[in-house]
Design a protein around this motif. Structure first.
Motif: not given
Lengths: 204, 82
Positions: A28, A31, A42, A46, A84, A88-89
């Motif tokens: 993070a 990024l 992004l 995802a 990232l 999230a996934v």
């Protein structure tokens, strides 16, 4: 390859969560310089990985596998974006769809996200000078094979069971599932590059 | 905005085409668990599943796709803003 609840011991849960949190926080931070206009991309990657993971492909012996996609995303957007995206996934899969246990979320992000993002990216970068297709194929195959080995080790440390058998089964199944990963990754990376030639990378 | 909607629609169309070919067989880890007698012990009940029929799976897929897009988009915004 989503590890469910009940397979990992407390020390393994704590260690895998700690590594996962540290790497996600580090990614993070990396990024922060992500260009604003890359954020929708992004999100779309995802969403695409989530959809792809819904479709299991059959391998031999009544067993199936699905795309992991961490190396795929790392090749196109860099390893930090891949971490990232995979995080999230996996959070949505675990919390809303019951894919993988909540106690195993650290291990699952580590195995299926972080490992493929960094190791896959490194292998790809080292090999792409030789041949692009070979580099994508080897990197994505390795990401699945080693994720399975790592999962077997995590389970093996946690439970008293015939570790050799777990490792052999996990490694053999995923050596074959990895071929599917390699084929899909080669096709998808080439297709995305053809459609979005300006995709570039994300700070890596 | 147009690109996002277009991208999400392409993903959903590809999913709709691929779903009938999806395998219901256990995956590599599930098959390994069966062979060595490992069982899961859920500690948490997730509210959704992937559906049984093609139609249900598409609807659940769309929900997941939009949520994953939202979460990753939000996380990226948060990182930029923090």
């Amino acid at each position: 390859m989503h590890i469910p609840d009940g397979l990992l011991s407390m020390p393994v849960i704590v260690v895998t969560y700690a590594i996962m949190i540290a790497v996600v926080a580090y990614s993070a931070k990396k990024l922060k310089n992500l260009p604003e206009n890359k954020i929708p991309l992004l999100g779309l990657f995802a969403a695409g990985i989530f959809a792809a993971q819904m479709v299991n492909f059959p391998i031999i012996g009544g067993v199936s596998g699905h795309l992991l996609g961490a190396t795929l995303v790392a090749i196109l957007l860099g390893p930090y974006a891949a971490v990232l995206i995979m995080t999230a996934v996996l959070i949505i899969q675990t919390l809303l769809f019951g894919d993988g246990g909540i106690t195993a979320l650290g291990a699952n992000i580590l195995n299926m996200g972080i490992l493929g993002a960094f190791l896959g990216y490194t292998v790809y970068t080292k090999l792409k000078g030789i041949n692009e297709i070979v580099a994508i194929g080897v990197a994505s195959w390795l990401s699945v094979f080693l994720a399975a080995v790592l999962a077997a080790i995590e389970i093996g440390i946690s439970k008293s069971l015939p570790f050799g058998k777990v490792l052999t089964l996990m490694a053999s199944y995923h050596a074959i599932i990895g071929i599917g990963e390699a084929i899909l990754t080669i096709i998808i990376v080439q297709a995305v590059r053809a459609k979005l030639p300006e995709i570039g990378g994300v700070p890596a | 905005m147009k690109t996002i909607v277009k991208g999400l629609i392409i993903i959903i169309i590809l999913l709709a085409i691929a779903l009938p070919f999806a395998s219901n067989n256990p995956d590599g880890l599930e098959a390994t668990m069966e062979k060595v007698g490992l069982e899961e012990h859920p500690v948490y009940e997730a509210p959704l599943d992937y559906g049984e029929t093609w139609g249900q799976s598409i609807v659940m897929g769309m929900i997941g796709i939009i949520l994953v897009f939202g979460v990753s988009y939000g996380l990226a915004k948060l990182i930029k803003g923090a």
